[in-house]
Design a protein around this motif. Sequence first.
Motif: not given
Length: 266
Positions: A164, A166, A219
């Motif tokens: 991931w 971000q 998240r």
Amino acid sequence: KVYRVADGTSLAGQGVPPWPQRMRTYGSRVLVWSTNGQQVTVRLFDVPSQKDVWSHSYDSSARASFADDGRLGILERGGKFQLLDVESGRAVIDSKVEAIDSLSTIYVMRHQDQYVVAATRSPVAAMRQQNGWIVRPFQTPSTYDAPAIQGFLHGFNRQGEHTWSQAARDVALPLSQPQDSPVLCLMSYVYGNRMQVNGRRVGVVQQSCIVFVDKRSGRVVHRQLFSGIPSYYELTANSHKHTVEFAANIGTVRLELSDEAWPAEE
């Protein structure tokens, strides 16, 4: 010069790289970082043999950071990332992440055998406004304790796969976070003008924003605003009680962890 530890005898012909190029020493071996303006060379130099054990080259934008297990993370501005096992020179992680202009610094944090990499741009003087509020990274007495991040966060799993990314903006990353915590804590400072009903400005509202990010997925699992600015804070994780806690003089956030799925994303 190189000296024999046993008797202090100078060992002729056995030189070492210049001090500014030395990153760390491993017994009789030296980890070296050097640049010629066009590329960076990272190598493990063996003093007794006067030879390199291994060597890797990167473009001149490369930045490095040690994880707490001694592995060395290296990121180029174009997004090439490697995590090197220093002893062997093997790339434990060899991946491509988002490119970042004006790459300034990186930080590598480990959670068991997973890693989170924070990449930040050169500091900018401009302050961001959001819905009338000014948002800035949380400031501590030492920016080395919680550096500002203006760039990206990247996660890697135990297989070395990039899982991931971000965007991260106007947040501070406390570097003393507990390694066994499954969440990453980020902090921001938010302030703006308090308004009365008639619109007259009567003072400044100061708030602290605490954000927890799941290290496995990137998240955001919890976000909380506190009134005021903490004069101290502490981050702890209790693996027996399965809790993570942010405690400060302005308030406390305690996450109780379980095997159940996270609540709906905020």
